[in-house]
Design a protein around this motif. Structure first.
Motif, PDB file in Angstrom:
ATOM      1  N   ASP A 222      -2.157   5.453   7.625  1.00  0.00           N
ATOM      2  CA  ASP A 222      -2.894   4.229   7.927  1.00  0.00           C
ATOM      3  C   ASP A 222      -3.440   4.289   9.346  1.00  0.00           C
TER       4      ASP A 222
ATOM      5  N   VAL B 265      -4.901   8.167   1.031  1.00  0.00           N
ATOM      6  CA  VAL B 265      -4.128   9.342   0.662  1.00  0.00           C
ATOM      7  C   VAL B 265      -5.085  10.514   0.742  1.00  0.00           C
TER       8      VAL B 265
ATOM      9  N   PHE C  24       0.839  -1.199   0.000  1.00  0.00           N
ATOM     10  CA  PHE C  24       0.000   0.000   0.000  1.00  0.00           C
ATOM     11  C   PHE C  24       0.875   1.251   0.000  1.00  0.00           C
TER      12      PHE C  24
ATOM     13  N   ARG D 217       2.092   1.864  -3.526  1.00  0.00           N
ATOM     14  CA  ARG D 217       1.053   2.370  -4.434  1.00  0.00           C
ATOM     15  C   ARG D 217       0.688   3.811  -4.089  1.00  0.00           C
ATOM     16  N   ALA D 218       0.611   4.112  -2.790  1.00  0.00           N
ATOM     17  CA  ALA D 218       0.267   5.468  -2.363  1.00  0.00           C
ATOM     18  C   ALA D 218       1.350   6.458  -2.771  1.00  0.00           C
TER      19      ALA D 218
ATOM     20  N   ASP E 131     -10.697   7.507  -3.508  1.00  0.00           N
ATOM     21  CA  ASP E 131     -10.541   6.110  -3.084  1.00  0.00           C
ATOM     22  C   ASP E 131     -11.083   5.875  -1.680  1.00  0.00           C
TER      23      ASP E 131
ATOM     24  N   ALA F  48      -0.128  10.348   3.162  1.00  0.00           N
ATOM     25  CA  ALA F  48      -0.393   8.912   3.141  1.00  0.00           C
ATOM     26  C   ALA F  48      -0.431   8.441   4.590  1.00  0.00           C
TER      27      ALA F  48
ATOM     28  N   TRP G  78      -6.938  -0.448  -1.577  1.00  0.00           N
ATOM     29  CA  TRP G  78      -6.614   0.904  -2.062  1.00  0.00           C
ATOM     30  C   TRP G  78      -5.870   0.779  -3.390  1.00  0.00           C
ATOM     31  N   ARG G  79      -6.559   1.095  -4.465  1.00  0.00           N
ATOM     32  CA  ARG G  79      -6.009   1.009  -5.825  1.00  0.00           C
ATOM     33  C   ARG G  79      -5.209  -0.273  -6.057  1.00  0.00           C
TER      34      ARG G  79
ATOM     35  N   CYS H  44       0.144  16.031  -0.137  1.00  0.00           N
ATOM     36  CA  CYS H  44      -0.591  14.789   0.073  1.00  0.00           C
ATOM     37  C   CYS H  44      -0.089  14.075   1.327  1.00  0.00           C
TER      38      CYS H  44
END
Length: 248
Positions: A177, A242, A50, A53-54, A217, A175, A225-226, A173
């Motif tokens: 969790d 994100v 994740f 990807r983020a 998302d 990111a 997530w994506r 941005c």
């Protein structure tokens, strides 16, 4: 660097990710946690996937500088590997982890490692911040805030995220969790996390972000997530998002 006598969560995660920067004391602690909970490697590999990807999604928005809090061991698909064209400043509060990170990144001119307390961004060395996140406060940057929310109470987490929002430029941005209530069914494992560990119900995640606006998302299980392939069947331990700083 001498062998430590106490385990480190950062090095335990390195072990679960298949890295090389951990010690027998970390492996023993990781095995003990698995006895109380179950296999952790797939869960943490999903969280690291994740992260990748983020970070790539943020980089695709034109962001080329990242500030990472609670960075742990900077290997195995970490930010500078996920965004190879970007510059990255990793920070942590654990001196052993910081020294290890500095040793790993000693040959890099794109990534550095230093002390930084997420709840007080003034603790970051301004020279390091200027070198590795040169657009801080003036143009969009990426802030990585993984593995931290569970160790901050609601008030501290909300204040910290709001201070980061105020300090970052519009278009930046985040990111992030959140730990779910997954460990509620595993009291021995939950006890190992220590008294500061906080599980949260998913309904509580969005309010804690404050002014940060999640992308379309949403805040979802990290495997969803994506995803680049069908998500694996894993315990719902972490949700991720994100979120973007607006123009206000």
């Amino acid at each position: 660097m001498g062998e430590p006598d106490r385990p480190s969560t950062a090095r335990m995660i390195d072990f679960w990710l298949g890295g090389e920067h951990h010690f027998p004391v970390d492996v023993a602690a990781a095995r003990a946690f698995e006895q109380a909970y179950g296999p952790c490697a797939p869960v943490f590999r999903a969280l690291r996937a994740f992260l990748g990807r983020a970070v790539r999604a943020v980089a695709d928005r034109g962001v080329d500088g990242f500030l990472v809090f609670g960075a742990g061991v900077p290997t195995m698909g970490n930010v500078h590997e996920a965004a190879p064209e970007a510059t990255v400043l990793y920070t942590d509060v654990d001196p052993v982890t910081i020294r290890l990170g500095q040793r790993i990144l000693a040959g890099s001119d794109r990534a550095g490692y230093g002390y930084g307390d997420a709840t007080d961004i003034g603790t970051i060395d301004p020279a390091q911040l200027h070198r590795f996140v040169p657009g801080w406060g003036r143009r969009p940057v990426g802030i990585v805030f993984l593995g931290l929310a569970a160790f901050l109470d609601d008030a501290t987490l909300s204040r910290t995220l709001d201070e980061l929002y105020a300090a970052a430029a519009p278009g930046s941005c985040l990111a992030i969790d959140f730990d779910t209530e997954e460990l509620a069914g595993y009291p021995e494992a939950l006890a190992m996390m220590g008294p500061s560990f906080r599980m949260r119900a998913p309904a509580s995640f969005r309010p804690l972000l404050g002014r940060w606006e999640p992308t379309e998302d949403g805040i979802v299980p990290v495997t969803h997530w994506r995803p680049e392939e069908p998500p694996p069947a894993l315990p719902d331990a972490f949700h991720g998002a994100v979120a973007v700083r607006g123009d206000d």
